[in-house]
Design a protein around this motif. Structure first.
Motif, PDB file in Angstrom:
ATOM      1  N   GLY A   1       0.788  -1.225   0.000  1.00 42.83           N
ATOM      2  CA  GLY A   1       0.000   0.000   0.000  1.00 42.83           C
ATOM      3  C   GLY A   1       0.818   1.272   0.000  1.00 42.83           C
ATOM      4  O   GLY A   1       0.271   2.363  -0.125  1.00 42.83           O
ATOM      5  N   CYS A   2       2.134   1.159   0.142  1.00 40.01           N
ATOM      6  CA  CYS A   2       3.009   2.334   0.141  1.00 40.01           C
ATOM      7  C   CYS A   2       3.461   2.650  -1.282  1.00 40.01           C
ATOM      8  O   CYS A   2       3.526   1.767  -2.140  1.00 40.01           O
ATOM      9  N   CYS A   3       3.770   3.920  -1.504  1.00 42.66           N
ATOM     10  CA  CYS A   3       4.372   4.307  -2.779  1.00 42.66           C
ATOM     11  C   CYS A   3       5.808   3.795  -2.810  1.00 42.66           C
ATOM     12  O   CYS A   3       6.490   3.792  -1.776  1.00 42.66           O
ATOM     13  N   ASN A   4       6.262   3.382  -3.969  1.00 42.06           N
ATOM     14  CA  ASN A   4       7.655   2.978  -4.148  1.00 42.06           C
ATOM     15  C   ASN A   4       8.499   4.259  -4.150  1.00 42.06           C
ATOM     16  O   ASN A   4       8.468   5.025  -5.108  1.00 42.06           O
ATOM     17  N   VAL A   5       9.236   4.497  -3.069  1.00 39.22           N
ATOM     18  CA  VAL A   5       9.983   5.751  -2.935  1.00 39.22           C
ATOM     19  C   VAL A   5      11.111   5.864  -3.947  1.00 39.22           C
ATOM     20  O   VAL A   5      11.635   6.952  -4.182  1.00 39.22           O
ATOM     21  N   ASN A   6      11.512   4.747  -4.556  1.00 35.73           N
ATOM     22  CA  ASN A   6      12.582   4.765  -5.552  1.00 35.73           C
ATOM     23  C   ASN A   6      12.069   5.041  -6.962  1.00 35.73           C
ATOM     24  O   ASN A   6      12.865   5.236  -7.880  1.00 35.73           O
ATOM     25  N   ALA A   7      10.749   5.044  -7.130  1.00 33.53           N
ATOM     26  CA  ALA A   7      10.170   5.315  -8.455  1.00 33.53           C
ATOM     27  C   ALA A   7      10.316   6.802  -8.779  1.00 33.53           C
ATOM     28  O   ALA A   7      10.224   7.652  -7.890  1.00 33.53           O
ATOM     29  N   PRO A   8      10.561   7.107 -10.060  1.00 36.51           N
ATOM     30  CA  PRO A   8      10.727   8.515 -10.431  1.00 36.51           C
ATOM     31  C   PRO A   8       9.474   9.368 -10.172  1.00 36.51           C
ATOM     32  O   PRO A   8       9.582  10.567  -9.931  1.00 36.51           O
ATOM     33  N   SER A   9       8.305   8.753 -10.178  1.00 36.16           N
ATOM     34  CA  SER A   9       7.070   9.522  -9.979  1.00 36.16           C
ATOM     35  C   SER A   9       6.810   9.853  -8.509  1.00 36.16           C
ATOM     36  O   SER A   9       6.007  10.728  -8.197  1.00 36.16           O
ATOM     37  N   SER A  10       7.484   9.141  -7.575  1.00 30.51           N
ATOM     38  CA  SER A  10       7.206   9.328  -6.148  1.00 30.51           C
ATOM     39  C   SER A  10       7.901  10.568  -5.600  1.00 30.51           C
ATOM     40  O   SER A  10       9.103  10.732  -5.720  1.00 30.51           O
ATOM     41  N   LYS A  11       7.106  11.415  -4.977  1.00 31.58           N
ATOM     42  CA  LYS A  11       7.626  12.627  -4.334  1.00 31.58           C
ATOM     43  C   LYS A  11       6.904  12.771  -2.995  1.00 31.58           C
ATOM     44  O   LYS A  11       5.703  12.556  -2.907  1.00 31.58           O
ATOM     45  N   GLN A  12       7.651  13.167  -1.978  1.00 28.70           N
ATOM     46  CA  GLN A  12       7.053  13.333  -0.653  1.00 28.70           C
ATOM     47  C   GLN A  12       6.674  14.793  -0.408  1.00 28.70           C
ATOM     48  O   GLN A  12       7.390  15.706  -0.817  1.00 28.70           O
ATOM     49  N   TYR A  13       5.558  14.995   0.273  1.00 34.74           N
ATOM     50  CA  TYR A  13       5.041  16.319   0.649  1.00 34.74           C
ATOM     51  C   TYR A  13       4.968  17.262  -0.551  1.00 34.74           C
ATOM     52  O   TYR A  13       5.454  18.379  -0.523  1.00 34.74           O
ATOM     53  N   ILE A  14       4.343  16.803  -1.597  1.00 40.58           N
ATOM     54  CA  ILE A  14       4.262  17.588  -2.826  1.00 40.58           C
ATOM     55  C   ILE A  14       3.102  18.593  -2.731  1.00 40.58           C
ATOM     56  O   ILE A  14       1.993  18.242  -2.374  1.00 40.58           O
ATOM     57  N   CYS A  15       3.418  19.842  -3.004  1.00 38.98           N
ATOM     58  CA  CYS A  15       2.422  20.920  -2.948  1.00 38.98           C
ATOM     59  C   CYS A  15       2.364  21.647  -4.295  1.00 38.98           C
ATOM     60  O   CYS A  15       1.980  22.818  -4.363  1.00 38.98           O
ATOM     61  N   LYS A  16       2.742  20.944  -5.354  1.00 35.07           N
ATOM     62  CA  LYS A  16       2.881  21.564  -6.669  1.00 35.07           C
ATOM     63  C   LYS A  16       1.606  22.250  -7.150  1.00 35.07           C
ATOM     64  O   LYS A  16       1.672  23.324  -7.730  1.00 35.07           O
ATOM     65  N   SER A  17       0.450  21.683  -6.897  1.00 40.58           N
ATOM     66  CA  SER A  17      -0.789  22.280  -7.411  1.00 40.58           C
ATOM     67  C   SER A  17      -1.531  23.089  -6.343  1.00 40.58           C
ATOM     68  O   SER A  17      -2.687  23.434  -6.521  1.00 40.58           O
TER      69      SER A  17
END
Length: 199
Positions: free
Chosen positions: A96-112
């Motif tokens: 259920g966790c995001c793969n932190v090594n994947a290029p799409s994974s970012k923590q605490y993203i506030c981009k939008s």
């Protein structure tokens, strides 16, 4: 034919009317009793009593080992896990966790997200809300919202659930109950509603 004649008699009509009136009055009184009982329950609460919030804020202690993650589930392409990572649905691990090594994974993203805490993308709202520096803002909200949102926020068990609930669109995000105040920023974790865009 016999029924028609019977219904024409005044005493039969009087009995039908009387029974209907009794039914109406008893139904109305029962409803009034329920309303009074509910009102008394609300008034019986101590006005100084604050809801004992069960929110536990995870301050991002990376030494904590997580074997299972909860995530936002609903996203068609993006998901947010309880550690604040946003990732593509394809990069979600079996736990259920995001793969932190994947290029799409970012923590605490506030981009939008805008400065007022309103975001264009639900998953970004949840992730941004999970930032440890948002704790004072959320605690302030919880203390003020105790009365108005008692039923919703008493079910909140931790920081992640609070962010999931807070970021869902609410009545603050809409005007006239049918249009978003700002269609580009409808998911909010902040204190103020989205700014009203001119039509």
């Amino acid at each position: 034919m016999v029924l028609r004649r019977l219904l024409r008699k005044r005493w039969v009509l009087g009995v039908v009317f009387g029974l209907s009136l009794i039914y109406f009055l008893t139904s109305t009184l029962k409803q009034e009793e329920r309303t009074i009982r509910d009102r008394n329950l609300l008034e019986a609460r101590d006005p100084d009593h604050r809801i004992p919030w069960k929110v536990r804020f995870n301050l991002g202690n990376s030494s904590r080992q997580i074997t299972q993650c909860r995530n936002s589930i609903q996203g068609k392409t993006l998901l947010t896990d309880e550690l604040g990572y946003v990732c593509d649905r394809n990069d979600l691990l079996v736990n259920g966790c995001c793969n932190v090594n994947a290029p799409s994974s970012k923590q605490y993203i506030c981009k939008s997200c805008l400065a007022n805490g309103c975001c264009n993308i639900y998953e970004h709202c949840v992730s941004c809300c999970l930032q440890p520096d948002k704790q004072p803002l959320l605690e302030s909200f919880l203390n003020r919202a105790a009365d108005g949102f008692q039923n919703l926020f008493t079910a909140v068990e931790d920081h992640f659930e609070l962010c999931l609930a807070k970021c869902r669109t609410s009545s603050q995000s809409v005007q006239h109950e049918n249009t978003y105040r700002n269609p580009q920023a409808k998911y909010c974790y902040g204190e103020s509603p989205p700014e009203l865009l001119p039509i």
